[in-house]
Design a protein around this motif. Sequence first.
Motif, PDB file in Angstrom:
ATOM      1  N   UNK A   1      27.503  47.160  30.699  1.00 18.81           N
ATOM      2  CA  UNK A   1      26.478  46.114  30.653  1.00 18.81           C
ATOM      3  C   UNK A   1      25.147  46.555  31.257  1.00 18.81           C
ATOM      4  N   UNK A   2      25.157  47.599  32.055  1.00 20.63           N
ATOM      5  CA  UNK A   2      23.928  48.087  32.680  1.00 20.63           C
ATOM      6  C   UNK A   2      23.184  49.081  31.807  1.00 20.63           C
TER       7      UNK A   2
ATOM      8  N   UNK B   1      35.737  54.941  32.687  1.00 20.02           N
ATOM      9  CA  UNK B   1      35.860  53.945  33.761  1.00 20.02           C
ATOM     10  C   UNK B   1      37.326  53.695  34.104  1.00 20.02           C
ATOM     11  N   UNK B   2      37.617  53.628  35.380  1.00 17.53           N
ATOM     12  CA  UNK B   2      38.979  53.309  35.806  1.00 17.53           C
ATOM     13  C   UNK B   2      39.403  51.950  35.295  1.00 17.53           C
ATOM     14  N   UNK B   3      38.553  50.964  35.452  1.00 20.23           N
ATOM     15  CA  UNK B   3      38.775  49.599  34.958  1.00 20.23           C
ATOM     16  C   UNK B   3      37.441  49.066  34.443  1.00 20.23           C
ATOM     17  N   UNK B   4      37.483  48.290  33.382  1.00 21.74           N
ATOM     18  CA  UNK B   4      36.285  47.664  32.845  1.00 21.74           C
ATOM     19  C   UNK B   4      36.642  46.248  32.393  1.00 21.74           C
ATOM     20  N   UNK B   5      35.741  45.330  32.625  1.00 21.46           N
ATOM     21  CA  UNK B   5      35.912  43.939  32.218  1.00 21.46           C
ATOM     22  C   UNK B   5      35.236  43.752  30.864  1.00 21.46           C
ATOM     23  N   UNK B   6      35.987  43.243  29.889  1.00 23.56           N
ATOM     24  CA  UNK B   6      35.461  43.030  28.539  1.00 23.56           C
ATOM     25  C   UNK B   6      35.855  41.641  28.057  1.00 23.56           C
ATOM     26  N   UNK B   7      35.313  41.246  26.911  1.00 25.09           N
ATOM     27  CA  UNK B   7      35.643  39.961  26.329  1.00 25.09           C
ATOM     28  C   UNK B   7      37.104  39.875  25.926  1.00 25.09           C
TER      29      UNK B   7
ATOM     30  N   UNK C   1      30.114  40.379  41.450  1.00 24.10           N
ATOM     31  CA  UNK C   1      30.564  41.646  40.863  1.00 24.10           C
ATOM     32  C   UNK C   1      29.355  42.378  40.284  1.00 24.10           C
ATOM     33  N   UNK C   2      29.354  43.685  40.346  1.00 25.31           N
ATOM     34  CA  UNK C   2      28.266  44.473  39.776  1.00 25.31           C
ATOM     35  C   UNK C   2      28.426  44.530  38.255  1.00 25.31           C
ATOM     36  N   UNK C   3      27.338  44.408  37.529  1.00 23.84           N
ATOM     37  CA  UNK C   3      27.388  44.433  36.065  1.00 23.84           C
ATOM     38  C   UNK C   3      27.909  45.756  35.517  1.00 23.84           C
ATOM     39  N   UNK C   4      27.849  46.811  36.309  1.00 22.11           N
ATOM     40  CA  UNK C   4      28.328  48.116  35.845  1.00 22.11           C
ATOM     41  C   UNK C   4      29.844  48.139  35.659  1.00 22.11           C
ATOM     42  N   UNK C   5      30.545  47.094  36.106  1.00 20.55           N
ATOM     43  CA  UNK C   5      31.993  47.014  35.917  1.00 20.55           C
ATOM     44  C   UNK C   5      32.360  46.338  34.597  1.00 20.55           C
TER      45      UNK C   5
END
Length: 173
Positions: free
Chosen positions: A80-81, A138-144, A52-56
């Motif tokens: 993250x980028x 962002x449409x979707x973002x992965x977070x803690x 996965x790209x870190x920009x997500x």
Amino acid sequence: MFDALPHLPATEHPELLGEPVRRFIHLLPGAQVFTIDPALSDTETLCRTYGEDESTCGNCVIVRGRRGEIERTVACLALATTRIDVNRLVRKRLDVRKCSFAPMADAVAESGMEYGAITPVGLPEAWPIWIDAAVAAAGQVCIGAGTRSAKLVVPGRSLLALPNAEAVDQLAR
């Protein structure tokens, strides 16, 4: 996003979330949660492992500043980028002379979350949450998820529903 891992509705699986996150996950009805090996929790390792790209991904940091005897704390979330502009934008918005990342032990103790899994969901309500405009867009973002054994995937704009959250232009560069 991280399609190789099964995603579950976060509101239906509070057992996968850090305790403070459980209290506020209802504010993000579209949030999905997926479990991971805690050793893979760091963004770079997670993205490399799953292609996965870190920009997500979004990273949340706790910043502290002081002016005289008054200490101020803010949570900042950026892709993250990018890097959060701590020494100019954050310092100026906090109205402090000097600011820096909160010590790890303080961030963990005060957030109630694991280091490397701190997320804006469930932070102390007295802390402002500044979300970089790119995250909010962002449409979707992965977070803690408050624990190193899980991650959340949320619509970026939904994070603005959190207490004291606001989008901040150019928070990160």
